[in-house]
Design a protein around this motif. Structure first.
Motif, mmCIF file in Angstrom:
data_model
loop_
_atom_site.group_PDB
_atom_site.id
_atom_site.type_symbol
_atom_site.label_atom_id
_atom_site.label_comp_id
_atom_site.label_asym_id
_atom_site.label_seq_id
_atom_site.Cartn_x
_atom_site.Cartn_y
_atom_site.Cartn_z
ATOM 1 N N ASN A 104 0.808 -1.216 0.000
ATOM 2 C CA ASN A 104 0.000 0.000 0.000
ATOM 3 C C ASN A 104 0.843 1.268 0.000
ATOM 4 O O ASN A 104 0.334 2.358 0.274
ATOM 5 N N ALA A 105 2.119 1.149 -0.329
ATOM 6 C CA ALA A 105 3.017 2.305 -0.310
ATOM 7 C C ALA A 105 2.595 3.342 -1.343
ATOM 8 O O ALA A 105 2.212 3.010 -2.467
ATOM 9 N N LEU A 112 3.001 4.217 -6.738
ATOM 10 C CA LEU A 112 2.044 3.389 -6.021
ATOM 11 C C LEU A 112 2.452 1.924 -5.926
ATOM 12 O O LEU A 112 2.961 1.344 -6.878
ATOM 13 N N GLY A 113 2.208 1.337 -4.758
ATOM 14 C CA GLY A 113 2.348 -0.095 -4.559
ATOM 15 C C GLY A 113 3.764 -0.582 -4.352
ATOM 16 O O GLY A 113 4.697 0.194 -4.142
ATOM 17 N N LEU A 114 3.901 -1.893 -4.399
ATOM 18 C CA LEU A 114 5.176 -2.553 -4.125
ATOM 19 C C LEU A 114 6.315 -2.057 -5.004
ATOM 20 O O LEU A 114 7.410 -1.798 -4.525
ATOM 21 N N MET A 115 6.055 -1.941 -6.297
ATOM 22 C CA MET A 115 7.112 -1.541 -7.224
ATOM 23 C C MET A 115 7.049 -0.054 -7.552
ATOM 24 O O MET A 115 7.730 0.409 -8.461
ATOM 25 N N GLN A 116 6.246 0.691 -6.775
ATOM 26 C CA GLN A 116 6.151 2.143 -6.904
ATOM 27 C C GLN A 116 5.950 2.562 -8.362
ATOM 28 O O GLN A 116 6.761 3.262 -8.962
ATOM 29 N N ASP A 132 -2.815 -3.929 -5.770
ATOM 30 C CA ASP A 132 -2.922 -5.384 -5.905
ATOM 31 C C ASP A 132 -1.520 -5.895 -6.224
ATOM 32 O O ASP A 132 -0.970 -5.567 -7.282
ATOM 33 N N PRO A 133 -0.894 -6.654 -5.320
ATOM 34 C CA PRO A 133 0.478 -7.117 -5.564
ATOM 35 C C PRO A 133 0.654 -7.852 -6.893
ATOM 36 O O PRO A 133 1.676 -7.695 -7.556
#
Length: 194
Positions: A104-105, A112-116, A132-133
């Motif tokens: 949720n970064a 946004l997300g794990l891989m930004q 969503d991973p």
């Protein structure tokens, strides 16, 4: 200074626009959806996304993560590393540096997300939920693979383009002299060499 403030306002407006599609429907009289802080709070809480820690389960109509998010991330990294021909260690290190393994970064520039993922790339990469991973790792790995191909396998250039954009790397003829980008590239490469 005024020019910098205008750029900041433009980034905030872009974030508002990109995050608004993830916000649950609310009574507009109760909340000002044009307010960045409210929009960010809506986008990262509520029905669409749950705050999470490694021990939390996230449920969504598109995916379900088990109690160990790290195990799920590892499985997704393995899957998409094979699909897009990128070393799994590289993907995992990018996730570690970019988001500290937080699905949720939200980065300071709206990544946004794990891989930004950059919000401007979401539709281009087919992402409907960047938190969503599965979608995030798939899209991020695909994007990294394309950048590696476009830079003839040159890892520092591909990572710099991932952190900024390909045009900036081309304009500078290498890794741009931005401290954030240089740190991003160095942290990933140093992490791979351990």
């Amino acid at each position: 200074m005024l020019e910098n403030m205008n750029r900041l306002i433009e980034k905030i407006d872009a974030l508002n626009k990109s995050l608004s599609i993830y916000a649950p429907k609310h009574n507009k009289k109760r909340i000002n959806v044009n307010n960045f802080a409210n929009q960010l709070e809506i986008a990262t809480s509520g029905n669409n996304i749950s705050a999470c820690s490694p021990e939390t389960s996230i449920k969504n109509k598109d995916y379900e993560l088990s109690k160990s998010i790290n195990d799920d991330v590892k499985g997704l990294v393995e899957k998409y590393s094979k699909e897009y021909n990128v070393k799994p260690e590289l993907i995992q290190q990018l996730i570690n540096v970019a988001s500290a393994n937080n699905p949720n970064a939200v980065g300071k520039n709206g990544e946004l997300g794990l891989m930004q993922l950059n919000p401007s790339l979401l539709s281009q990469l087919g992402v409907t939920n960047p938190f969503d991973p599965n979608q995030n790792i798939s899209a991020g790995t695909k994007h990294l693979s394309q950048l590696l191909q476009n830079n003839n396998g040159n890892l520092p250039l591909a990572l710099a383009a991932y952190n900024t954009d390909p045009l900036t790397v081309k304009r500078f003829g290498g890794v741009p002299p931005y401290l954030e980008t240089q740190n991003f590239v160095n942290q990933i490469i140093n992490g791979l060499n351990k």
